[in-house]
Design an enzyme around this catalytic site. Sequence first.
Site, PDB file in Angstrom:
ATOM      1  N   VAL A 591       0.826  -1.205   0.000  1.00 18.88           N
ATOM      2  CA  VAL A 591       0.000   0.000   0.000  1.00 18.88           C
ATOM      3  C   VAL A 591       0.858   1.252   0.000  1.00 18.88           C
ATOM      4  O   VAL A 591       0.601   2.221  -0.725  1.00 18.88           O
ATOM      5  CB  VAL A 591      -0.948  -0.020   1.218  1.00 18.88           C
ATOM      6  N   CYS A 592       1.911   1.251   0.820  1.00 16.94           N
ATOM      7  CA  CYS A 592       2.759   2.435   0.906  1.00 16.94           C
ATOM      8  C   CYS A 592       3.433   2.734  -0.429  1.00 16.94           C
ATOM      9  O   CYS A 592       3.562   3.889  -0.827  1.00 16.94           O
ATOM     10  CB  CYS A 592       3.831   2.215   1.984  1.00 16.94           C
ATOM     11  N   THR A 593       3.859   1.677  -1.113  1.00 17.78           N
ATOM     12  CA  THR A 593       4.500   1.870  -2.415  1.00 17.78           C
ATOM     13  C   THR A 593       3.531   2.507  -3.397  1.00 17.78           C
ATOM     14  O   THR A 593       3.871   3.463  -4.102  1.00 17.78           O
ATOM     15  CB  THR A 593       4.982   0.508  -2.962  1.00 17.78           C
ATOM     16  N   HIS A 596       2.604   6.298  -2.137  1.00 15.00           N
ATOM     17  CA  HIS A 596       3.586   7.372  -1.968  1.00 15.00           C
ATOM     18  C   HIS A 596       4.935   7.129  -2.618  1.00 15.00           C
ATOM     19  O   HIS A 596       5.662   8.075  -2.870  1.00 15.00           O
ATOM     20  CB  HIS A 596       3.807   7.625  -0.471  1.00 15.00           C
TER      21      HIS A 596
END
Length: 1005
Positions: A591-593, A596
């Site tokens: 999700v972070c990749t 952002h």
Amino acid sequence: MDALDASKLLDEELYSRQLYVLGSPAMQRIQGARVLVSGLQGLGAEVAKNLVLMGVGSLTLHDPHPTCWSDLAAQFLLSEQDLERSRAEASQELLAQLNRAVQVVVHTGDITEDLLLDFQVVVLTAAKLEEQLKVGTLCHKHGVCFLAADTRGLVGQLFCDFGEDFTVQDPTEAEPLTAAIQHISQGSPGILTLRKGANTHYFRDGDLVTFSGIEGMVELNDCDPRSIHVREDGSLEIGDTTTFSRYLRGGAITEVKRPKTVRHKSLDTALLQPHVVAQSSQEVHRAHCLHQAFCALHKFQHLHGRPPQPWDPVDAETVVGLAQDLEPLKWTEEEPLEQPLDEALVRTVALSSGGVLSPMVAMLGAVAAQEVLKAISRKFMPLDQWLYFDALDCLPEDGELLPSPEDCAPRGSRYDGQIAVFGAGFQEKLSRQHYLLVGAGAIGCELLKVFALVGLGARNSGGLTVVDMDHIERSNLSRQFLFRSQDIGVSTDPSPHSCIPDCPPIQLPTQHLPAVFPETQGRGGCSSCPAPEPRLTGRYVAARCTHYLKPLLEAGTLGTRGSAKVFMPHVTEAYRAPASAAASEDAPYPVCTVRHFPSTAEHTLQWARDEFEGLFRLSAETINHHQQAHTSLADMDGPQTLTLLKPVLGVLRVRPQNWQDCVAWALGHWKLCFHYGIKQLLRHFPPNKVLEDGTPFWSGPKQCPQPLEFDTNQDMHLLYVLAAANLYAQMHGLPGSQDSTALRELLKLLPQPDPQQMAPIFASNLELASASAEFGPEQLKELNKALEFWTVGPPLKPLMFEKDDDSNFHVDFVAAAASLRCQNYGIPPVSRAQSKRIVGQIIPAIATTTAAVAGLLGLELYKVVGGPRPLSAFRHSYLHLAENYLIRYMPFAPAIQTFHHLKWTCWDRLKVPAGQPERTLELLLAHLQEQHGLRVRMLLHGPALLYSAGWSPEKQAQRLPLRVTELVQQVTGQVLAPGLRVLVLELSCEGEEEDTAFPPLHYEL
């Protein structure tokens, strides 16, 4: 000759799956092409069918010969009513129905030199050698691409002559390589460093490349192609950059494909100097022997005025003698081939050459049609120059089981062409089969045709059950030839199968797939042939086939790649889904990749897809729920719900009333995503941020983003606002607009959005968790107040993503959002078409590949029906039509597992009769120990645990006296189905290894 007018609009919806294989330029050339197909027996009909489905501009049919009984075994366009009628005229109308955009006409005269000048490609099928030489010579003289194809029983031949100077513009199916740039030095040579994780190992010395999107060293952008040298560390030398500006950031390097020139010999020369397509030296020798066998068959027909009689040993020996007397083949004019003639092979070819088989013409017709497309489109390398394909492994290995001349004599039947190869006894066996076909899509349609033509289940005692819960879409019509435009939206059942004469009795079950297998478990020879259905369906079908000990024929395609496999109980291994496919299925990106730190175009597309879901579906559903249930946001899921809703409200505090409001919201959301949001992320993680170990935070795959400035003159900026505003309007039931010029003027008049009204963006889940404090009573009160305005009026319309409607702005939004995200992070973007394929999970597909794999499955069907065969008789197949690659190989035998004195494979099971009166659990456990030496540790029925040796004595005492069926019903809480014959139990035993998988226990009721 001049092609047809190719400027007419390409029907992208109809050819959408094919476009991902060929590309738009190739498709434009195809729809402007004129093709002549001469010879409308089974092979010619297959070539013609594929060309019409794939959208050639004009197809001329030529075959003045009358239809005869032997034609009907492989020519699906003909029926008994067409006997004595010209094959071309009888085929024309049904072919034209497949694609009304293609002109299908009949030429009734002779093939003359003047006629040939009207075509770009000429195809002869099942023609005499004299005719092939005459037409081939004229085509070679005038630069007309020429193909000759033929099948004789279980062997096939294809020849291509595209001239002495034929240029292939795009030799491979692969997209040009592209990679993101990390840095470029000034020097001679300039050194280009690719970003970490880029496909550095795919670039090769001498590759031509060009550049785009570079900031600083702009001299490279859109430059003429440059040759590269790959260094040991993976960096690339790109030539002299000494005088160029200093590199700043971003950009992409893209491979430029090199055209290739093909030089083909004319047929008269290639007959004595054959270049054959083969994967090994053994295949080359076999192909040369088959070449001589075809030449001898032509000579036999020239001498005797007829082909050899089926399975006539005298005629066969004559053919062998003719082959021995042929002029020796040569590598070149001076260098002869020093290879012995395989007389046994030539003899077998001659004996079985008297018939025409549907699977053979399906396979070779697909390859021939693909070669026609190569000639027209100049995409993919053509054959060089002869292809020989044989499936003589379909014949029994035991010579005593081969048919006799009497058994193969014609009977005035539509199956005479097949009887000539396998005999009437085998035909009778085919007619009594019961088969289950799972999937009536592209491969399923082709299989239905094969099944009908071979007579599978054709008698009342046989039949075919078809299961497919899907519905027909317009994009299916370019491959699924059983369906027409009036079938769009209806179930993918074979109701239009009447276009195949004498189709076997077809049963359409009303139940879902799991309910079908119990009905078919008692039928002999029930096989399943899944087309490229979802993996879960394929795995389920395979598991049921293993359970009921049924053969499984399985096929799939991806573009011009295809595979066909056969799985036989106790002979081959069972079907297993590819481990890599199973592992990667539905595997999400971190999700972070995605949110952002994207580093690939796929990351940005996933982000854009998530944006669509959150903005236009989930938010509408949440607001509707709030409106209908009169709930407060305080009762919902805190920050998660608020972060979902605030972007939807955006700069608007009230419900939009008109198009201008929707545009204002879309502009605000553009600023949030691609400007303010990026600036906020950089406040959290500044460009110069350094980790504790001294490593820059923005390094490796993490690329430091740059905020974008909105510019109405940038097409992608405008497209995003246009798409987002239209989707926002659709969600609110407001009229939209497609006028980009008016939108550009409107945007100039709108005030700039207030950054304070933008939704916050959180750089990590931890920040999201800590941010709940930011949504205090004031924020809740503000959003609840805003939502009160939104409850006035009709409910919102949640938008379900639909990839195949190019007018709904769904794909436009995702493609534009992903492209802008790529600009933020300096990632090479992908085209709209590529975005649609990736996000829509579209599988590239083309009619030729589906027809080819169906033909390959049909050949294995002969073996399955024919009776017991050793492992060496069966073949898995893999083909890649774009690369002229075909391999058929023997499947693996089932793996043998052992435990003490027991041996078993995946096809075995432990059978225990329930007995009368029925056994108790205690007696069952005792039976397993006494008869098989198994001390059961655990016994399960599905997920239900029936017994465990680790239970307390008291609990065991409760279970052991129960009859097994009583125990199963008690533990599962379900009544056993009436008529159930077997309870399938799983067991674990003392002393087993970690990887031991005991065979299932079949408790027979």
